[in-house]
Design a protein around this motif. Structure first.
Motif, mmCIF file in Angstrom:
data_model
loop_
_atom_site.group_PDB
_atom_site.id
_atom_site.type_symbol
_atom_site.label_atom_id
_atom_site.label_comp_id
_atom_site.label_asym_id
_atom_site.label_seq_id
_atom_site.Cartn_x
_atom_site.Cartn_y
_atom_site.Cartn_z
ATOM 1 N N CYS A 186 -3.165 -8.872 -1.833
ATOM 2 C CA CYS A 186 -3.618 -7.709 -2.604
ATOM 3 C C CYS A 186 -5.132 -7.583 -2.601
ATOM 4 O O CYS A 186 -5.664 -6.477 -2.653
ATOM 5 C CB CYS A 186 -3.094 -7.805 -4.031
ATOM 6 N N VAL A 234 2.475 2.646 -1.110
ATOM 7 C CA VAL A 234 2.334 1.552 -2.082
ATOM 8 C C VAL A 234 3.054 0.291 -1.618
ATOM 9 O O VAL A 234 2.947 -0.758 -2.251
ATOM 10 C CB VAL A 234 2.821 1.962 -3.486
ATOM 11 N N GLY A 275 -8.548 -5.037 -1.094
ATOM 12 C CA GLY A 275 -7.352 -4.225 -1.240
ATOM 13 C C GLY A 275 -7.363 -2.924 -0.475
ATOM 14 O O GLY A 275 -6.484 -2.078 -0.671
ATOM 15 N N SER A 324 -2.460 -3.882 -8.133
ATOM 16 C CA SER A 324 -1.015 -3.873 -7.911
ATOM 17 C C SER A 324 -0.291 -3.746 -9.242
ATOM 18 O O SER A 324 -0.795 -4.170 -10.295
ATOM 19 C CB SER A 324 -0.557 -5.139 -7.188
ATOM 20 N N ASN A 330 -1.426 -2.402 1.760
ATOM 21 C CA ASN A 330 -1.639 -3.284 0.617
ATOM 22 C C ASN A 330 -0.388 -3.328 -0.265
ATOM 23 O O ASN A 330 0.265 -2.297 -0.472
ATOM 24 C CB ASN A 330 -2.830 -2.771 -0.208
ATOM 25 N N PRO A 331 0.008 -4.502 -0.801
ATOM 26 C CA PRO A 331 1.194 -4.565 -1.675
ATOM 27 C C PRO A 331 0.906 -3.956 -3.045
ATOM 28 O O PRO A 331 0.476 -4.644 -3.976
ATOM 29 C CB PRO A 331 1.466 -6.074 -1.769
ATOM 30 N N GLY A 332 1.152 -2.666 -3.183
ATOM 31 C CA GLY A 332 0.769 -1.948 -4.396
ATOM 32 C C GLY A 332 1.766 -2.018 -5.526
ATOM 33 O O GLY A 332 1.420 -1.751 -6.680
#
Length: 530
Positions: free
Chosen positions: A288, A263, A293, A393, A298-300
């Protein structure tokens, strides 16, 4: 039923045991496209494994120059066929032709192949070590067994089972590869495999050095993963699939290098928010939603302080997400898993700020932003770290830097962790506090940059603690380190000089870098003192 042929033992042939067939789908419409590809049975898997085993020793003894020649010839063949490859990959994945496929991913794939060739020619991956006093010498050597590579859905070139980093690494270490193509892009994989096979014949390597199967069911896959004739497994994909293969491999003592889920937490320190919160909201949204995505980096989860600056960031980010059109996903399976992931996050207490809906036609999902307080995150850390693979996110709102550190300590292992800090040094103390908590939980610590980019660099670590990967000691990107996954450590104790591998002998005409009595040297060793 007519299907495309498999590449087995130097021959493009129809399957021996056809269990079924499948076609690629156009993700933008959901409609089948292209020819049918075989779901093969145990007979074809056994044929590929036997062929790979039969050439493993020959390949292990092959001169480095021929391995490097193959990798370079293959890279050139991919470039020569770039237009057709990009068109196929675009049709099968809906990833944009420009710049993503043509200008970014395909060049990355050919660059990886050439970097692997460079490591082969320099012998850098062999890491020779010589202890002259003890008469002991060691280096990394081929496994002399096949490597099974599973390609993911999200990188049809750079991580393709027949062309990506795992493939290049295993071949560089002089191991035959059995590639398991991803069913999301079979035509792309077939075209790559045809270029690989042509380069193979050009370089004179054994015919079964490179083989490719398109698909097989779970039972066949688990049996293959647990076959002691294999030397190692490289896998990028879902946690459930990777762990099932790893369990089968573990039972047979086979190293399984599995990339599973992440994540990739992003911490916005207070000074950074106050200094440039609006710009960070745009940067976060762009990261994101890039590629809908569908990146493993990915910036989760984004950790945002309460307060005016944090509230302004949340409002700005929410506006970006709410205004965005649904992104196209790779397949129905990706959409289903994404919806399940969002449902899990909401059931665990996350509030929906934007998105949260599928779209039409094809496989689409709206960019989705959720939020939860740190107290709830710390009560439900497992469920609130569920990977939602897509443009989704979760914001975690914290009261102060101390609680940021508490949240950092609650994270499972991740590929990356990011900290944004103020340019004027206002966050220096906060950085130290949070980074100390986060550092053991991520493979790559990033400063002031979103995590979606993965540079092909010798210093890159594309790995991390479990469950981002099977264990924290390997990288899937970056030569020569990625090559060492598919090697064995060979030690020679008091072995006569003329019986040693070339890079361990006293003479070093190739100038290989060797660790001699604790010092890196490239020269010949002098005569032993009487």
């Amino acid at each position: 039923m007519n299907t495309q042929p498999l590449l087995v033992d130097g021959d493009w042939r129809l399957p021996l045991e056809l269990i079924g067939a499948f076609r690629a789908e156009n993700p933008t419409t959901g409609e089948p496209i292209g020819p049918a590809y075989p779901l093969c049975g145990a007979a074809d898997v056994e044929a590929a494994l036997r062929a790979a085993v039969a050439v493993a020793d020959e390949l292990a003894a092959t001169p480095a120059e021929r391995i490097a020649d193959f990798l370079e010839a293959y890279a050139a063949a991919i470039e020569a066929d770039a237009e057709a490859l990009v068109e196929l990959a675009h049709m099968e994945t809906a990833l944009p032709k420009h710049p993503r496929l043509a200008a970014v991913e395909l060049p990355r794939a050919t660059n990886q192949l050439r970097l692997a060739a460079k490591a082969v020619r320099s012998h850098a991956w062999t890491q020779p070590v010589i202890d002259t006093a003890a008469g002991i010498r060691a280096h990394r050597a081929p496994l002399s067994k096949p490597v099974l590579v599973f390609g993911p859905n999200n990188f049809p070139f750079a991580f393709n089972a027949i062309a990506g980093s795992d493939f290049a690494s295993a071949i560089a270490a002089r191991n035959p590869v059995i590639a398991k193509a991803h069913p999301s892009h079979p035509a792309t994989s077939e075209r790559l495999a045809r270029s690989a096979f042509a380069a193979l014949k050009q370089s004179g390597l054994p015919a079964a050095t490179v083989q490719m199967l398109y698909h097989f069911d779970y039972t066949v896959g688990a049996r293959l993963a647990g076959d002691a004739r294999l030397g190692a497994i490289g896998f990028t994909g879902s946690r459930a699939g990777g762990l099932a293969l790893k369990a089968a491999a573990d039972a047979a003592g086979i190293p399984a290098y599995v990339e599973l889920s992440s994540v990739n937490p992003v911490f916005l320190l207070p000074g950074a928010l106050a200094e440039r919160g609006t710009a960070l909201a745009q940067e976060f949204f762009a990261s994101c939603t890039m590629g809908s995505g569908q990146f493993c980096t990915n910036p989760g989860v984004v950790i945002v302080p309460h307060g005016d600056a944090g509230d302004a960031f949340v409002a700005e980010a929410t506006a970006h997400f709410a205004a965005a059109a649904p992104g196209v996903l790779f397949s129905r399976g990706v959409l289903d898993h994404l919806q399940q992931g969002v449902a899990t996050l909401r059931d665990a207490g996350a509030a929906l700020l934007a998105g949260g809906k599928a779209g039409d036609p094809g496989y689409r999902y709206a960019p989705t932003l959720l939020s939860v307080d740190a107290e709830q995150f710390l009560r439900e850390p497992s469920r609130l770290q569920t990977e939602a693979f897509g443009p989704v996110s979760l914001l975690v709102r914290v009261r102060d830097v101390s609680q940021m550190a508490d949240v950092a300590r609650a994270f499972e292992g991740n590929l990356t962790g990011t900290l944004y800090s103020a340019h004027d040094g206002a966050d220096d103390v906060a950085w130290t506090t949070v980074a100390q908590a986060l550092r053991p939980r991520v493979g790559r610590l990033i400063g002031n940059r979103m995590p979606t980019g993965v540079a092909v660099s010798p210093a890159m670590n594309h790995g991390g603690p479990y469950p981002s990967t099977g264990h924290p000691g390997f990288t899937a990107v970056g030569m020569p380190a990625a090559i060492t996954r598919f090697t064995a450590l060979h030690c020679y104790d008091n072995v006569p000089e003329h019986e040693l591998p070339a890079e361990l002998r006293d003479n070093n005409p190739g100038g290989v870098a060797r660790l001699v009595d604790g010092v890196w040297r490239t020269d010949d060793l002098g005569p032993k003192e009487a």
